[in-house]
Design a protein around this motif. Structure first.
Motif, PDB file in Angstrom:
ATOM      1  N   GLU A 148       2.379  18.511  25.186  1.00  0.00           N
ATOM      2  CA  GLU A 148       1.453  18.492  24.052  1.00  0.00           C
ATOM      3  C   GLU A 148       1.798  19.549  23.001  1.00  0.00           C
ATOM      4  O   GLU A 148       1.798  19.274  21.802  1.00  0.00           O
ATOM      5  N   ILE A 149       2.102  20.760  23.444  1.00  0.00           N
ATOM      6  CA  ILE A 149       2.395  21.839  22.501  1.00  0.00           C
ATOM      7  C   ILE A 149       3.698  21.564  21.748  1.00  0.00           C
ATOM      8  O   ILE A 149       3.790  21.764  20.530  1.00  0.00           O
ATOM      9  N   LEU A 150       4.701  21.081  22.467  1.00  0.00           N
ATOM     10  CA  LEU A 150       5.975  20.755  21.823  1.00  0.00           C
ATOM     11  C   LEU A 150       5.796  19.626  20.814  1.00  0.00           C
ATOM     12  O   LEU A 150       6.341  19.666  19.703  1.00  0.00           O
ATOM     13  N   GLY A 151       5.018  18.628  21.203  1.00  0.00           N
ATOM     14  CA  GLY A 151       4.749  17.518  20.287  1.00  0.00           C
ATOM     15  C   GLY A 151       4.010  17.980  19.044  1.00  0.00           C
ATOM     16  O   GLY A 151       4.302  17.537  17.927  1.00  0.00           O
ATOM     17  N   GLY A 152       3.053  18.894  19.218  1.00  0.00           N
ATOM     18  CA  GLY A 152       2.327  19.426  18.070  1.00  0.00           C
ATOM     19  C   GLY A 152       3.239  20.183  17.124  1.00  0.00           C
ATOM     20  O   GLY A 152       3.138  20.050  15.902  1.00  0.00           O
ATOM     21  N   ALA A 153       4.148  20.986  17.689  1.00  0.00           N
ATOM     22  CA  ALA A 153       5.092  21.735  16.852  1.00  0.00           C
ATOM     23  C   ALA A 153       6.012  20.787  16.087  1.00  0.00           C
ATOM     24  O   ALA A 153       6.325  21.015  14.915  1.00  0.00           O
ATOM     25  N   TRP A 154       6.442  19.723  16.750  1.00  0.00           N
ATOM     26  CA  TRP A 154       7.319  18.742  16.104  1.00  0.00           C
ATOM     27  C   TRP A 154       6.608  18.073  14.932  1.00  0.00           C
ATOM     28  O   TRP A 154       7.162  17.948  13.834  1.00  0.00           O
ATOM     29  N   MET A 155       5.365  17.661  15.153  1.00  0.00           N
ATOM     30  CA  MET A 155       4.620  17.010  14.075  1.00  0.00           C
ATOM     31  C   MET A 155       4.322  17.985  12.945  1.00  0.00           C
ATOM     32  O   MET A 155       4.371  17.622  11.769  1.00  0.00           O
ATOM     33  N   GLY A 156       4.014  19.238  13.291  1.00  0.00           N
ATOM     34  CA  GLY A 156       3.731  20.228  12.262  1.00  0.00           C
ATOM     35  C   GLY A 156       4.912  20.485  11.355  1.00  0.00           C
ATOM     36  O   GLY A 156       4.753  20.751  10.167  1.00  0.00           O
ATOM     37  N   GLY A 157       6.118  20.390  11.904  1.00  0.00           N
ATOM     38  CA  GLY A 157       7.307  20.616  11.099  1.00  0.00           C
ATOM     39  C   GLY A 157       7.860  19.371  10.448  1.00  0.00           C
ATOM     40  O   GLY A 157       8.810  19.451   9.668  1.00  0.00           O
ATOM     41  N   THR A 158       7.275  18.207  10.744  1.00  0.00           N
ATOM     42  CA  THR A 158       7.838  16.942  10.264  1.00  0.00           C
ATOM     43  C   THR A 158       6.928  16.210   9.288  1.00  0.00           C
ATOM     44  O   THR A 158       7.382  15.745   8.239  1.00  0.00           O
ATOM     45  N   ILE A 159       5.649  16.087   9.624  1.00  0.00           N
ATOM     46  CA  ILE A 159       4.712  15.374   8.752  1.00  0.00           C
ATOM     47  C   ILE A 159       4.389  16.246   7.546  1.00  0.00           C
ATOM     48  O   ILE A 159       4.214  17.458   7.675  1.00  0.00           O
ATOM     49  N   ASP A 160       4.297  15.639   6.369  1.00  0.00           N
ATOM     50  CA  ASP A 160       4.196  16.406   5.130  1.00  0.00           C
ATOM     51  C   ASP A 160       2.834  17.062   4.913  1.00  0.00           C
ATOM     52  O   ASP A 160       2.732  18.274   4.808  1.00  0.00           O
ATOM     53  N   ALA A 161       1.778  16.273   4.803  1.00  0.00           N
ATOM     54  CA  ALA A 161       0.477  16.795   4.387  1.00  0.00           C
ATOM     55  C   ALA A 161      -0.210  17.552   5.522  1.00  0.00           C
ATOM     56  O   ALA A 161      -0.205  17.114   6.673  1.00  0.00           O
ATOM     57  N   THR A 162      -0.842  18.682   5.185  1.00  0.00           N
ATOM     58  CA  THR A 162      -1.508  19.506   6.193  1.00  0.00           C
ATOM     59  C   THR A 162      -2.643  18.747   6.876  1.00  0.00           C
ATOM     60  O   THR A 162      -2.807  18.824   8.092  1.00  0.00           O
ATOM     61  N   GLY A 163      -3.442  18.021   6.093  1.00  0.00           N
ATOM     62  CA  GLY A 163      -4.536  17.252   6.679  1.00  0.00           C
ATOM     63  C   GLY A 163      -4.044  16.184   7.632  1.00  0.00           C
ATOM     64  O   GLY A 163      -4.616  15.972   8.709  1.00  0.00           O
ATOM     65  N   ALA A 164      -2.969  15.503   7.253  1.00  0.00           N
ATOM     66  CA  ALA A 164      -2.397  14.470   8.119  1.00  0.00           C
ATOM     67  C   ALA A 164      -1.820  15.080   9.387  1.00  0.00           C
ATOM     68  O   ALA A 164      -1.879  14.478  10.463  1.00  0.00           O
ATOM     69  N   VAL A 165      -1.265  16.283   9.271  1.00  0.00           N
ATOM     70  CA  VAL A 165      -0.729  16.977  10.445  1.00  0.00           C
ATOM     71  C   VAL A 165      -1.843  17.248  11.453  1.00  0.00           C
ATOM     72  O   VAL A 165      -1.689  17.011  12.657  1.00  0.00           O
ATOM     73  N   ALA A 166      -2.963  17.754  10.966  1.00  0.00           N
ATOM     74  CA  ALA A 166      -4.090  18.045  11.857  1.00  0.00           C
ATOM     75  C   ALA A 166      -4.624  16.769  12.505  1.00  0.00           C
ATOM     76  O   ALA A 166      -4.949  16.752  13.700  1.00  0.00           O
ATOM     77  N   ALA A 167      -4.705  15.697  11.717  1.00  0.00           N
ATOM     78  CA  ALA A 167      -5.199  14.426  12.257  1.00  0.00           C
ATOM     79  C   ALA A 167      -4.257  13.881  13.324  1.00  0.00           C
ATOM     80  O   ALA A 167      -4.696  13.411  14.380  1.00  0.00           O
ATOM     81  N   ALA A 168      -2.950  13.946  13.058  1.00  0.00           N
ATOM     82  CA  ALA A 168      -1.974  13.465  14.036  1.00  0.00           C
ATOM     83  C   ALA A 168      -2.013  14.310  15.301  1.00  0.00           C
ATOM     84  O   ALA A 168      -1.921  13.788  16.416  1.00  0.00           O
ATOM     85  N   GLY A 169      -2.154  15.628  15.137  1.00  0.00           N
ATOM     86  CA  GLY A 169      -2.246  16.498  16.302  1.00  0.00           C
ATOM     87  C   GLY A 169      -3.473  16.204  17.143  1.00  0.00           C
ATOM     88  O   GLY A 169      -3.431  16.280  18.374  1.00  0.00           O
ATOM     89  N   ALA A 170      -4.571  15.842  16.475  1.00  0.00           N
ATOM     90  CA  ALA A 170      -5.805  15.528  17.200  1.00  0.00           C
ATOM     91  C   ALA A 170      -5.649  14.295  18.079  1.00  0.00           C
ATOM     92  O   ALA A 170      -6.340  14.157  19.095  1.00  0.00           O
ATOM     93  N   PHE A 171      -4.743  13.384  17.698  1.00  0.00           N
ATOM     94  CA  PHE A 171      -4.491  12.209  18.532  1.00  0.00           C
ATOM     95  C   PHE A 171      -3.930  12.613  19.896  1.00  0.00           C
ATOM     96  O   PHE A 171      -4.160  11.938  20.894  1.00  0.00           O
ATOM     97  N   LEU A 172      -3.178  13.721  19.921  1.00  0.00           N
ATOM     98  CA  LEU A 172      -2.590  14.189  21.180  1.00  0.00           C
ATOM     99  C   LEU A 172      -3.562  15.052  21.969  1.00  0.00           C
ATOM    100  O   LEU A 172      -3.647  14.955  23.186  1.00  0.00           O
TER     101      LEU A 172
END
Length: 520
Positions: free
Chosen positions: A399-423
């Motif tokens: 989960e933590i690795l996936g969150g870091a990957w999404m944080g560095g890949t997805i552009d918008a901050t809000g979308a990053v938080a939403a995608a992370g919440a899915f995990l």
């Protein structure tokens, strides 16, 4: 010196002292600082600062005592931590007043009017529907608390020297915290209240007309013409907010930004933007002011908390991706426009729209190139925020690795938080923190692009040497405001400053971005 080209984000020109109150970049800094100054004055003048300081000190004293007593975080430690988290500027009288007047359209499912008006009967029905779920969650939280107390007492009876009892206490306390969070979330759904956002939206529109209209007047542009056109801009932004709040739209991550761009494209390519509205379509001005405010949200404590791996992802991988994508675009894709290439590279490698604006200003990209870059970013953001969590779950990535990957890949901050919440919760916090750390790169990126463009790209094209003055002129000055507000956060030592007032950076930056996207 080249003549001014209105199709370019920032053109050549000479710098003078009058730029400080006449140029868009500087005015974005002053407006951002003004809003922050009002926020701080309101908090320190009207907020419960002394009360907060006493409660924080008392909570930290409890935490220190508990840390000295037990080798793990006890129930009392977590209760003290929760007491600190409850201290919010929005709970003060002035905070509630400002929060009320900065509302945006809410969520809705089938009736768009629900985004603006909710009756007492509707609120009561929603609360009654959610009450059974809350009662169940409340019961589970109480049972988990009793188990945590029992486990901690057993560990305390052994003077916290029995590792098995300590581990059992840690596990049960963790379960209690999880149950408490679920109960808190369920309770929030039982506290719905009636509202009417129409008067508050009118008030917000007037406030923004005054703030940005003053900036337009300082730039020797008509305040009246701006005010008339801004009403339409505000209505389009409000419509984008409303559509972004629809349940299905929110579920698939198609937020207000995407709706704003879509509405702007439909209007521009159908009936066309009315000429009397154009004076209010100040895309860069809105976003630049929002960027200055964004710096106030990037907490230095987040950078320290994520550690070396997170900093490596945000500050080392990011420039590597930017350079590699630019080289790929030039050598493999053979993109004819270097400015479009670098704007897209900055957009996808740093933090989306904000970085694209800064990069476009630094390299003098055309406005349509900036629009294209932002559009591509929004499209891929919507896809990736759904596809990446699904892929991470499918391959069993931590989960933590996936969150870091999404944080560095997805552009918008809000979308990053939403995608992370899915995990999960951990993934959400890691992803959001990585993205916020990346946001710090905006200033460095803009400076490096301005330096490279003036010293290398344009020198090769025109064969002329470029002096330091032109580099300074090319550098987007609003980034300085962003960096200064970030520095203010970094060096702030007042304990009461740990809780942002609701009327500060976040809401204002969000509003600015919505307006700009709806008029692109």
């Amino acid at each position: 010196m080249a003549q001014t080209d209105s199709s370019i984000v920032i053109d050549h020109g000479r710098s003078s002292w009058s730029d400080l109150w006449k140029k868009e970049d500087y005015l974005a800094i002053w407006l951002g600082f003004l809003i922050i100054a009002i926020s701080l004055t309101a908090y320190f003048g009207f907020g419960p600062r002394e009360e907060f300081a006493k409660k924080i000190a008392a909570a930290e004293q409890i935490q220190s005592a508990e840390a000295a007593k037990a080798p793990f975080k006890t129930i009392a430690w977590y209760k003290a931590e929760n007491d600190k988290k409850k201290l919010k500027g929005s709970n003060s009288a002035f905070g509630k007043f400002i929060t009320h007047w900065t509302k945006h359209p809410g969520s809705w499912k089938t009736n768009p009017a629900d985004a603006f008006i909710r009756t007492d009967a509707q609120a009561k029905a929603m609360n009654e529907k959610a009450m059974p779920v809350y009662e169940e969650a409340k019961g589970k939280a109480a049972a988990a608390f009793a188990a945590a107390q029992q486990a901690e007492s057993a560990a305390a009876a052994a003077a916290f020297k029995d590792s098995a009892l300590n581990d059992a206490a840690v596990a049960t306390i963790k379960d209690w915290q999880s149950a408490e969070k679920k109960a808190g979330a369920a309770k929030g759904k039982t506290t719905n209240k009636a509202y009417n956002y129409i008067p508050t939206l009118v008030g917000l529109c007037v406030f923004l007309v005054v703030i940005f209209g003053a900036g337009m007047a300082l730039m020797k542009k008509s305040f009246t013409e701006f005010a008339k056109g801004f009403v339409i801009v505000f209505l389009v932004a409000t419509l984008a907010y409303m559509l972004g709040g629809q349940a299905i739209s929110k579920q698939y991550g198609f937020g207000a930004e995407a709706w704003g761009v879509l509405l702007g494209m439909v209007i521009a390519n159908s009936i066309g933007t009315p000429r009397w509205v154009l004076p209010a379509c100040q895309v860069e001005f809105f976003i630049k002011t929002g960027l200055v405010l964004l710096g106030a949200e990037v907490l230095f404590s987040k950078i320290l908390a994520i550690g070396i791996p997170g900093i490596f992802v945000a500050w080392v991988v990011t420039p590597i991706v930017l350079v590699c994508t630019f080289i790929f675009g030039q050598t493999v894709l053979k993109m004819p426009s270097k400015t479009l290439n670098v704007v897209i590279s900055a957009d996808m490698s740093v933090c989306g729209t904000s970085a694209a604006i800064a990069a476009a200003a630094a390299c003098r990209a055309k406005k349509e190139e900036l629009t294209l870059s932002i559009g591509l970013s929004l499209v891929f953001t919507a896809i990736m925020m759904i596809a990446m969590p699904a892929f991470i779950k499918a391959v069993g990535m931590p989960e933590i690795l996936g969150g870091a990957w999404m944080g560095g890949t997805i552009d918008a901050t809000g979308a990053v938080a939403a995608a992370g919440a899915f995990l999960g919760e951990k993934a959400m916090y890691v992803a959001a923190t990585i993205k916020m750390i990346q946001n710090v790169m905006i200033g460095v990126t803009a400076f490096c692009i301005a330096l490279y463009w003036t010293m290398r790209v344009e020198r090769q094209a025109g064969g002329q040497d470029v002096g330091a003055g032109e580099i300074w002129h090319r550098f987007p000055k609003f980034v300085i405001g962003y960096m200064l507000t970030f520095a203010r956060k970094k060096w702030s030592t007042n304990p009461c400053c740990r809780w942002n007032c609701p009327w500060s950076a976040g809401a204002s930056a969000s509003v600015s971005v919505r307006f700009s996207s709806s008029t692109t």
